[in-house]
Design an enzyme around this catalytic site. Structure first.
Site, mmCIF file in Angstrom:
data_model
loop_
_atom_site.group_PDB
_atom_site.id
_atom_site.type_symbol
_atom_site.label_atom_id
_atom_site.label_comp_id
_atom_site.label_asym_id
_atom_site.label_seq_id
_atom_site.Cartn_x
_atom_site.Cartn_y
_atom_site.Cartn_z
ATOM 1 N N LYS A 141 0.836 -1.201 0.000
ATOM 2 C CA LYS A 141 0.000 0.000 0.000
ATOM 3 C C LYS A 141 0.872 1.253 0.000
ATOM 4 C CE LYS A 141 -1.644 2.136 3.525
ATOM 5 N NZ LYS A 141 -2.331 2.555 4.765
ATOM 6 N N ASP A 159 -6.390 0.957 0.915
ATOM 7 C CA ASP A 159 -6.490 1.258 2.345
ATOM 8 C C ASP A 159 -7.869 0.825 2.837
ATOM 9 O OD1 ASP A 159 -8.249 3.170 1.403
ATOM 10 O OD2 ASP A 159 -7.247 4.871 2.358
#
Length: 269
Positions: A141, A159
């Site tokens: 991420k 997320d």
């Protein structure tokens, strides 16, 4: 009409399952309409270079981007380069990053990744995912945030907001972020990945909240298979809107040109 025949005709046939093709078309239309709603979508962390974005993204775990943006000016003033941060006294850095939570673990990650940048990458943030994920505290991420926003390399930022919305929209049923990333990557052209991430995250923060989505004020409600999970009354739903859609500052102290809201406060109230 005989009772049995009437009962049979009164039965409502269940809706046919959505085909893969129909879902992909709906997903792509959703992205196009989000682009019209949020033409100014952008990363909500303040940064001036890849190193600052990398550090800010690590700090953003389990806190708000606003809190990070209020914390990083003093941090970068004291440690402007990887070399400076690698040589930091942990206790001194901990005090600076304390407002973001988990400050001891984050300090270890920041000193560790800065040391790795100094020792293995010439003090520069690498522009390859395989290199970025070798840094302490950096997962896919974080790597995709840096690649997409500092290097122009398309990436999906999975997320909590992104994962929640793509499941609500039934683009995927996956829970694991890497599996979510893989499935969403098959739906959209690679060139759309970074901006898609910004639009979805913007929508998740402003309208499609976790506990009480503002369904009645949602501009893409007509495309949402989960419409009705939240408040459907338009007036009540409008009161749930956040940031510029609700008339309040966003997350950045230094928002980019074209952002319709006002800068966030430099210090937490």
């Amino acid at each position: 009409m005989k009772p049995k025949k009437a009962a049979k005709e009164a039965q409502v046939k269940p809706a046919a399952p959505e085909s893969r093709l129909a879902m992909v078309r709906r997903a792509r239309r959703t992205n196009r309409e989000l682009a019209e709603v949020y033409p100014y979508a952008h990363p909500e962390l303040d940064f001036r270079n890849p190193f600052e974005l990398l550090v800010a993204t690590v700090l953003s775990a389990q806190t708000t981007d606003l809190r990070v943006n209020q914390t990083t000016p003093a941090l970068f003033a004291k440690y402007p380069t990887p070399e400076d941060m690698a040589a930091a006294v942990p206790e001194e850095m901990e005090e600076l990053v304390r407002p973001t939570g988990f400050f001891r673990a984050k300090t270890r990650s920041l000193i560790g990744l800065s040391t790795a940048l100094r020792d293995h990458f010439g003090g520069e943030v690498p522009g390859r995912l395989d290199d970025l994920v070798t840094l302490p505290g950096v997962g896919r991420k974080t790597a995709n945030v840096v690649l997409g926003n500092a290097f122009g390399v398309p990436g999906l930022t999975v997320d909590t907001h992104f994962g929640r919305l793509v499941r609500r929209w039934r683009w995927t049923e996956q829970e694991d972020p890497e599996k979510v990333e893989a499935e969403i990557a098959e739906i959209f052209p690679r060139s759309e990945w970074t901006m898609l991430s910004h639009r979805v995250i913007f929508h998740g923060r402003r309208v499609c909240h976790s506990r009480k989505p503002a369904c009645g004020a949602c501009p893409i409600a007509h495309l949402c298979p989960s419409y009705g999970e939240g408040e459907t009354d338009p007036e009540k739903a409008r009161k749930l809107l956040k940031y510029e859609m609700g008339g309040y500052p966003g997350q950045r102290l230094n928002p980019p040109a074209g952002y319709p809201g006002t800068p966030a406060p430099a210090r937490a109230e």
